[in-house]
Design an enzyme around this catalytic site. Structure first.
Site, PDB file in Angstrom:
ATOM      1  N   SER A 131      45.246  43.083  46.137  1.00  0.00           N
ATOM      2  CA  SER A 131      44.478  44.305  45.960  1.00  0.00           C
ATOM      3  C   SER A 131      43.041  43.843  45.850  1.00  0.00           C
ATOM      4  O   SER A 131      42.814  42.974  45.353  1.00  0.00           O
ATOM      5  CB  SER A 131      44.854  45.036  44.642  1.00  0.00           C
ATOM      6  N   TYR A 152      47.810  44.275  35.092  1.00  0.00           N
ATOM      7  CA  TYR A 152      48.356  44.657  36.611  1.00  0.00           C
ATOM      8  C   TYR A 152      47.423  43.785  37.528  1.00  0.00           C
ATOM      9  O   TYR A 152      48.041  42.966  38.307  1.00  0.00           O
ATOM     10  CB  TYR A 152      47.966  46.088  36.666  1.00  0.00           C
ATOM     11  N   LYS A 207      48.235  40.520  40.223  1.00  0.00           N
ATOM     12  CA  LYS A 207      47.926  40.131  41.680  1.00  0.00           C
ATOM     13  C   LYS A 207      47.271  38.775  41.877  1.00  0.00           C
ATOM     14  O   LYS A 207      47.402  38.032  42.783  1.00  0.00           O
ATOM     15  CB  LYS A 207      47.032  41.357  42.353  1.00  0.00           C
TER      16      LYS A 207
END
Ligand code: NAD
Ligand code: UFG
Length: 344
Positions: free
Chosen positions: A127, A152, A156
């Site tokens: 992302s 979150y 990544k």
């Protein structure tokens, strides 16, 4: 050469669109998904679009024993595209261990089985959140990875590090794709995003407001240092994004990758403000959206859009679809959902 691809999270939003594009490019696809954020009806819908339902394993990637059985049955995989993860930023702040466990354990198991069963190629969903607010725009892949704002986002960053380290010590080749803001739906209106509960993201909130599920959209801040004061993102059509996964897999299968771990930005290269997004929606639907300007949302960066030169040159990929197509398809999907397309 095997053309069989495992798509984890293949009944989810981006995964399902990618399964369609893979099948339409001649790949055989198998899907693993535990349906924690999707429904098996999406697998049927893929079949309706492509004429072929992918083989579906309802399975949790954190279940090592089940995965072992899966890999014994599927030793001829040419590549894995790993979408499966939890992705709700605010939930990850409230329940970080749920996110670290699901997103990291699943990845570690997959990498171990890839080594053990000699599956040579991995494409990973990353992302643009890894860049935070970049110093310069558009943001290139060389921009420094900033400290993650949420657990979150951190999953990544850690996932990219785990992949980079592990491929150095194994014959696996990997490509990490850093998505900007995927929106829209398949033009058939048969698959799209399924936000559970109240959507966090802008476009599902717009379409749910327009259909009457939400009273009004809150525009988070109009005092940013941007031309109209609202925040800017690089919205990319989910079908364009899906096509990028096909070319990334093909690059790996043809051994065209220059390093065993490569990173590409996937966006349009164009920034769009929240107000521009609302106006585009109003234009294509002829509707007036009920919205109100409110304060900034904590953790939002003012503006970010991609430099896509690397993906253009090395993957030979460029986003084709514009904002109006994104909004038209998102609206068709919302209307189909409201009409019960997944219930019949
Ligand atoms: P999604 O929730 O629609 O799809 C993810 C799928 O993975 C779901 O179907 C879910 O049921 C499944 N899943 C989750 N954990 C699993 C597990 N342990 N075992 C098996 N299946 C599991 O999400 P999406 O929007 O399609 O996102 C796909 C990937 O792209 C994710 O890794 C996400 O973090 C990443 N990403 C998404 C965005 C975005 O805005 N949608 C932006 C950047 C990156
Ligand atoms: N916005 C509103 N009102 C809303 C929802 C969003 O004004 O109800 C604004 C946001 O403030 C932001 C823009 O619309 O300026 C886009 O917001 P999204 O939530 O759609 O997207 P983000 O860029 O904040 O986040 C997305 C994903 C994250 C991911 C991040 C970077 O949701 O998971 O991109 O990849 F981490």
């Amino acid at each position: 050469m095997s053309k069989k691809i495992l798509v984890t999270g293949g009944s989810g939003y981006i995964g399902s669109h990618t399964v369609v594009e893979l099948q339409q490019s001649g790949f055989e696809v198998v899907v693993i998904d535990n349906l924690s954020n999707s429904t098996a009806r999406i697998i049927d819908q893929i079949g309706r679009i492509t004429g072929k339902k992918p083989r579906f394993y309802e399975m949790d990637l954190c279940n090592e024993a089940a995965l072992r059985v899966f890999f014994r049955e599927n030793q001829d995989l040419a590549a894995i595209i790993h979408f499966a993860a939890f992705k709700a930023v605010s939930e990850s702040v409230e329940n970080p261990l749920k996110y670290y466990h699901n997103n990291l354990v699943s990845l570690i198991f997959l990498l171990r089985f890839m080594e053990g069963f000699q599956i040579p190629n991995l494409v990973f969903s990353s992302s643009c959140t890894v860049y935070g607010q970049p110093e310069t725009l558009p943001v290139t892949e060389q921009a420094p990875v900033k400290q993650a704002f949420s657990p979150y986002g951190n999953t990544k960053q850690i996932s990219e590090e785990i992949i980079e380290d592990s491929v150095k010590a194994s014959p696996v080749n990997a490509i990490s794709l850093r998505y900007f803001n995927p929106i829209g739906a398949h033009e058939s209106g048969l698959i799209g995003e399924l936000p559970i509960g109240i959507p966090n993201n802008l476009v599902p909130f717009i379409t749910q407001t327009a259909i009457g599920k939400r009273e009004k959209l809150m525009v988070f801040g109009d005092d940013y240092d941007t031309p109209d004061g609202t925040a800017i993102r690089d919205y990319i059509h989910v079908v364009d994004l899906a096509k990028a996964h096909v070319v990334a897999v093909e690059r790996l299968l043809r051994n065209e990758n220059e390093h065993n771990f490569e990173v590409f930005n996937l966006g349009t290269g164009k920034g769009t403000s929240v107000m521009e997004a609302i106006l585009a929606f109003e234009k294509v639907t002829g509707m007036k959206l009920n919205y109100e300007i409110t304060g900034r949302r904590m953790g939002d960066v003012p503006q970010v859009w991609a430099d896509t030169t690397m993906a253009n040159l090395k993957l030979g990929w460029k986003a084709q679809k514009g904002l109006e197509e994104m909004m038209t398809s998102a609206w068709l999907w919302e209307k189909n959902l409201a009409a019960g397309i997944l219930e019949s």
